[in-house]
Motif scaffolding. Structure first.
Motif, PDB file in Angstrom:
ATOM      1  N   TYR A   1     -10.376  12.097   6.308  1.00 62.56           N
ATOM      2  CA  TYR A   1      -9.793  10.903   5.870  1.00 62.56           C
ATOM      3  C   TYR A   1     -10.962  10.198   5.137  1.00 62.56           C
ATOM      4  CZ  TYR A   1      -6.499   7.492   4.554  1.00 62.56           C
ATOM      5  OH  TYR A   1      -5.656   6.659   3.570  1.00 62.56           O
ATOM      6  N   PRO A   2     -11.120   9.665   3.936  1.00 60.77           N
ATOM      7  CA  PRO A   2     -12.116   8.859   3.378  1.00 60.77           C
ATOM      8  C   PRO A   2     -12.288   7.563   4.155  1.00 60.77           C
ATOM      9  CG  PRO A   2     -10.211   9.104   1.956  1.00 60.77           C
ATOM     10  CD  PRO A   2      -9.913   9.714   2.993  1.00 60.77           C
TER      11      PRO A   2
ATOM     12  N   GLU B   1     -20.624   0.541  -1.544  1.00 62.20           N
ATOM     13  CA  GLU B   1     -20.452   1.793  -2.251  1.00 62.20           C
ATOM     14  C   GLU B   1     -19.602   2.573  -1.659  1.00 62.20           C
ATOM     15  OE1 GLU B   1     -22.075   2.270  -5.196  1.00 62.20           O
ATOM     16  OE2 GLU B   1     -23.089   0.310  -4.952  1.00 62.20           O
ATOM     17  N   ASN B   2     -18.381   2.737  -2.093  1.00 62.57           N
ATOM     18  CA  ASN B   2     -17.210   3.636  -1.612  1.00 62.57           C
ATOM     19  C   ASN B   2     -16.779   4.768  -2.573  1.00 62.57           C
ATOM     20  OD1 ASN B   2     -15.327   2.232  -3.358  1.00 62.57           O
ATOM     21  ND2 ASN B   2     -15.664   0.603  -2.059  1.00 62.57           N
ATOM     22  N   GLY B   3     -17.512   5.339  -3.204  1.00 64.16           N
ATOM     23  CA  GLY B   3     -17.326   6.446  -4.141  1.00 64.16           C
ATOM     24  C   GLY B   3     -16.452   6.117  -5.387  1.00 64.16           C
TER      25      GLY B   3
ATOM     26  N   PHE C   1     -10.082  -3.372  -3.536  1.00 64.05           N
ATOM     27  CA  PHE C   1      -9.321  -2.842  -4.420  1.00 64.05           C
ATOM     28  C   PHE C   1      -9.776  -1.190  -4.735  1.00 64.05           C
ATOM     29  CE2 PHE C   1      -8.462  -7.346  -5.450  1.00 64.05           C
ATOM     30  CZ  PHE C   1      -7.385  -7.476  -4.461  1.00 64.05           C
ATOM     31  N   LYS C   2     -11.107  -1.177  -4.800  1.00 63.42           N
ATOM     32  CA  LYS C   2     -11.513   0.431  -5.250  1.00 63.42           C
ATOM     33  C   LYS C   2     -11.309   1.223  -4.018  1.00 63.42           C
ATOM     34  CE  LYS C   2     -15.712   2.734  -6.867  1.00 63.42           C
ATOM     35  NZ  LYS C   2     -17.041   2.694  -6.893  1.00 63.42           N
ATOM     36  N   VAL C   3     -11.254   0.826  -3.092  1.00 63.32           N
ATOM     37  CA  VAL C   3     -10.689   1.594  -1.756  1.00 63.32           C
ATOM     38  C   VAL C   3      -9.518   2.064  -1.732  1.00 63.32           C
ATOM     39  CG1 VAL C   3     -10.417   1.845   0.767  1.00 63.32           C
ATOM     40  CG2 VAL C   3     -12.618   0.850  -0.074  1.00 63.32           C
ATOM     41  N   LEU C   4      -8.587   0.909  -2.242  1.00 64.81           N
ATOM     42  CA  LEU C   4      -7.165   1.137  -2.374  1.00 64.81           C
ATOM     43  C   LEU C   4      -6.809   2.121  -3.202  1.00 64.81           C
ATOM     44  CD1 LEU C   4      -5.947  -2.500  -1.595  1.00 64.81           C
ATOM     45  CD2 LEU C   4      -6.138  -0.766   0.052  1.00 64.81           C
ATOM     46  N   PHE C   5      -7.157   1.885  -4.338  1.00 64.60           N
ATOM     47  CA  PHE C   5      -6.492   2.624  -5.597  1.00 64.60           C
ATOM     48  C   PHE C   5      -7.364   3.800  -6.060  1.00 64.60           C
ATOM     49  CE2 PHE C   5      -4.890  -1.918  -6.201  1.00 64.60           C
ATOM     50  CZ  PHE C   5      -3.474  -1.283  -6.550  1.00 64.60           C
ATOM     51  N   ASN C   6      -8.603   3.797  -5.623  1.00 63.94           N
ATOM     52  CA  ASN C   6      -9.489   4.999  -6.211  1.00 63.94           C
ATOM     53  C   ASN C   6      -9.705   6.057  -5.197  1.00 63.94           C
ATOM     54  OD1 ASN C   6      -9.570   3.751  -8.505  1.00 63.94           O
ATOM     55  ND2 ASN C   6     -11.973   3.658  -8.677  1.00 63.94           N
ATOM     56  N   VAL C   7      -9.821   5.616  -3.814  1.00 65.73           N
ATOM     57  CA  VAL C   7     -10.445   6.396  -2.707  1.00 65.73           C
ATOM     58  C   VAL C   7      -9.276   7.012  -1.652  1.00 65.73           C
ATOM     59  CG1 VAL C   7     -12.221   6.714  -0.940  1.00 65.73           C
ATOM     60  CG2 VAL C   7     -12.597   5.337  -2.912  1.00 65.73           C
ATOM     61  N   CYS C   8      -8.902   5.979  -1.135  1.00 67.36           N
ATOM     62  CA  CYS C   8      -8.035   6.221   0.153  1.00 67.36           C
ATOM     63  C   CYS C   8      -6.507   6.533  -0.416  1.00 67.36           C
ATOM     64  CB  CYS C   8      -8.060   5.179   1.183  1.00 67.36           C
ATOM     65  SG  CYS C   8      -9.605   5.030   2.187  1.00 67.36           S
ATOM     66  N   GLY C   9      -6.251   5.697  -1.207  1.00 71.35           N
ATOM     67  CA  GLY C   9      -4.773   6.132  -2.128  1.00 71.35           C
ATOM     68  C   GLY C   9      -4.442   7.283  -2.315  1.00 71.35           C
TER      69      GLY C   9
ATOM     70  N   THR D   1       1.059  -1.211  -0.010  1.00 68.35           N
ATOM     71  CA  THR D   1       0.280   0.100   0.038  1.00 68.35           C
ATOM     72  C   THR D   1       0.831   1.098   0.055  1.00 68.35           C
ATOM     73  OG1 THR D   1      -0.104   0.205   2.569  1.00 68.35           O
ATOM     74  CG2 THR D   1      -2.003  -1.053   1.059  1.00 68.35           C
ATOM     75  N   ASP D   2       2.080   1.144  -0.012  1.00 65.65           N
ATOM     76  CA  ASP D   2       3.180   2.270   0.019  1.00 65.65           C
ATOM     77  C   ASP D   2       3.296   2.331  -1.763  1.00 65.65           C
ATOM     78  OD1 ASP D   2       3.848   2.560   2.673  1.00 65.65           O
ATOM     79  OD2 ASP D   2       5.113   0.953   2.478  1.00 65.65           O
ATOM     80  N   GLU D   3       3.777   1.379  -2.262  1.00 55.54           N
ATOM     81  CA  GLU D   3       3.980   1.191  -3.740  1.00 55.54           C
ATOM     82  C   GLU D   3       2.725   1.632  -4.718  1.00 55.54           C
ATOM     83  OE1 GLU D   3       6.269  -1.808  -6.661  1.00 55.54           O
ATOM     84  OE2 GLU D   3       4.040  -2.484  -6.114  1.00 55.54           O
ATOM     85  N   MET D   4       1.246   1.286  -4.091  1.00 51.86           N
ATOM     86  CA  MET D   4      -0.041   1.558  -5.062  1.00 51.86           C
ATOM     87  C   MET D   4      -0.337   3.361  -4.899  1.00 51.86           C
ATOM     88  SD  MET D   4      -3.216   1.230  -2.365  1.00 51.86           S
ATOM     89  CE  MET D   4      -3.379   2.206  -1.205  1.00 51.86           C
TER      90      MET D   4
END
Length: 248
Positions: free
Chosen positions: A225-226, A246-248, A87-95, A63-66
């Motif tokens: 923070y989202p 549903e996480n945006g 993965f949507k949370v990781l890459f689209n929202v919180c990342g 989650t550092d590299e992403m």
């Protein structure tokens, strides 16, 4: 020699401060970190600043590299379609939110972290060799652990330490001792306390550290923070909670 290894802080500054206080008492000769430092908490910049100030070396987490690449996403979703919401949370929202909070100079510091760290007969990596996203669970049998980390033993690593799964354990497998640090900031084993590894003259042990959980939850819920309610629930339970559909 006493070696401490902390990992998976996930932006939880309150837990990191408690672990830092415990480290002051334990007085290890060296401290390493195992990555996944910033995603999933409201103080990612402060976590990096603390690690830089302490001068701890360490390795890169998934989650550092992403924060700067999404190359792994397609393969992850293909292999685990039920986790698309995560993965949507990781890459689209919180990342993206995390990247904005830490700024470019801290991002560049993360980019320079190696995938693996060696210290005498110790090998430290975030997950599996050559893979930041996959690692055996704590329920894995000896054969799976040996298959995953045996190449490190062949390269003279008597102690192999990985992180990623947020579940601490220590296992003797053939000539290797394989350890998982657990997580400082987001435990998944049902115990919400922070976890780290302390190796005393070649003998590893798990340390659990109480921290002010409600203080951290309060910080989180007061932040921008989202998906902060979801993360707060995970902190309180000390176990993984699936993200909202549903996480945006």
């Amino acid at each position: 020699m006493r070696i401490a290894i902390i990992a998976d802080i996930h932006g939880n500054l309150t837990a990191l401060e408690a672990v830092l206080a415990d480290l002051r008492r334990q007085k290890p000769d060296v401290v390493f970190h195992g990555g996944d430092l910033v995603f999933g908490g409201c103080n990612p910049a402060e976590v990096i600043d603390c690690i830089q100030q302490e001068g701890w070396q360490g390795v890169l987490g998934n989650t550092d590299e992403m924060l700067w690449t999404a190359e792994a996403r397609a393969g992850l979703e293909a292999a685990a379609p039920k986790l698309k919401s995560l993965f949507k949370v990781l890459f689209n929202v919180c990342g993206p939110a995390t990247r904005k909070m830490i700024g470019e100079s801290r991002l560049e510091w993360l980019r320079r972290l190696p995938a693996e760290l060696r210290h005498e007969n110790l090998a430290l990596l975030h997950a599996g060799p050559g893979n930041l996203w996959r690692a055996p669970m704590d329920t894995a049998d000896d054969a799976e652990l040996a298959e995953t980390y045996g190449s490190l033993s062949a390269a003279s690593a008597a102690i192999v330490v990985y992180c990623h799964i947020h579940r601490p354990f220590i296992r003797k497998v053939g000539s290797m001792t394989i350890c998982n640090t657990g997580s400082v900031g987001a435990s998944y084993d049902g115990d919400p306390r922070a976890s780290y590894l302390l190796i005393n003259n070649g003998e590893p042990a798990i340390r659990r550290v109480e921290y002010d959980l409600e203080k951290e939850v309060g910080r989180l819920l007061a932040s921008d923070y989202p998906l902060k309610e979801w993360i707060a629930e995970t902190r309180r339970r000390g176990s993984y909670v699936p993200p909202p559909e549903e996480n945006g």
